[in-house]
Design a protein around this motif. Structure first.
Motif, mmCIF file in Angstrom:
data_model
loop_
_atom_site.group_PDB
_atom_site.id
_atom_site.type_symbol
_atom_site.label_atom_id
_atom_site.label_comp_id
_atom_site.label_asym_id
_atom_site.label_seq_id
_atom_site.Cartn_x
_atom_site.Cartn_y
_atom_site.Cartn_z
ATOM 1 N N GLY A 139 -0.578 -3.033 -1.337
ATOM 2 C CA GLY A 139 -1.467 -3.021 -0.184
ATOM 3 C C GLY A 139 -0.961 -3.980 0.882
ATOM 4 O O GLY A 139 0.221 -4.320 0.920
ATOM 5 N N LYS A 140 -1.834 -4.455 1.720
ATOM 6 C CA LYS A 140 -1.432 -5.334 2.825
ATOM 7 C C LYS A 140 -1.355 -6.798 2.403
ATOM 8 O O LYS A 140 -0.653 -7.587 3.001
ATOM 9 C CB LYS A 140 -2.408 -5.181 3.986
ATOM 10 N N ASN A 141 -2.095 -7.171 1.340
ATOM 11 C CA ASN A 141 -2.146 -8.571 0.930
ATOM 12 C C ASN A 141 -1.176 -8.801 -0.232
ATOM 13 O O ASN A 141 -1.556 -8.805 -1.396
ATOM 14 C CB ASN A 141 -3.575 -8.951 0.540
ATOM 15 N N TRP A 142 0.096 -9.042 0.126
ATOM 16 C CA TRP A 142 1.145 -9.203 -0.878
ATOM 17 C C TRP A 142 0.874 -10.388 -1.791
ATOM 18 O O TRP A 142 1.057 -10.320 -2.993
ATOM 19 C CB TRP A 142 2.501 -9.365 -0.185
ATOM 20 N N SER A 143 0.429 -11.522 -1.225
ATOM 21 C CA SER A 143 0.224 -12.725 -2.043
ATOM 22 C C SER A 143 -0.898 -12.522 -3.058
ATOM 23 O O SER A 143 -0.826 -13.019 -4.177
ATOM 24 C CB SER A 143 -0.049 -13.958 -1.176
#
Length: 161
Positions: A77-81
């Protein structure tokens, strides 16, 4: 002794012996574990054994683990961390099904868009952990377990130009 077990942080291991040891002025009994994937010995207090190790999964459960590879992979998704944190939690959970999910998800990500060196290391560690327990569960060599993992993983789709 020679029982096969799984340590949540180190993977499959063999209990080699029971010893008495004094640590910080307290005498306790410990099981010595020889970790299957590396030249590492771990000592686990006997009185906390149920909190620190678990039995190796059965052959039936091992077959189910390989079927996890056929399920839809979870993308970053957009939140890799956040995704990295979730994958790391799965790796340290001690649950082989979650480790298989890490292998599935990172293999898919690697095949579709590539992954960072940190994720490549995590994928490699996940495969080693999975291979060591599947080798014990199926009573096969680690190399044969690796072959089963590779055969069970979906083949990346290639685009013809």
């Amino acid at each position: 002794m020679n029982d096969k077990v799984v340590h949540p942080h180190h993977g499959a291991a063999v209990i080699t012996r029971k010893i008495e040891q004094e640590v910080a002025g307290v005498r306790r009994s410990y099981f010595e574990l020889q970790i299957a994937t590396e030249q590492l010995t771990v000592f686990v207090p006997v009185d906390t054994i149920d909190d620190n190790i678990r039995p190796v999964i059965s052959k039936t459960a091992a077959g189910k683990v390989l079927r996890i590879f056929k399920e839809e992979p979870q993308a970053s998704g957009k939140n890799w961390s956040r995704w990295y944190k979730v994958l790391n939690e799965k790796m340290t959970s001690g649950d082989i099904n979650q480790v298989a999910e890490v292998v599935r998800d990172l293999t898919h990500a690697q095949n579709t868009k590539g992954i960072s060196p940190a994720l490549k290391r995590m994928l490699s560690r996940a495969k080693v952990t999975l291979r060591s327990e599947l080798a014990f569960a199926f009573s096969i060599s680690p190399e044969e377990a690796e072959e089963r993992i590779e055969r069970a993983l979906p083949v990346p789709e290639t685009s013809e130009a």
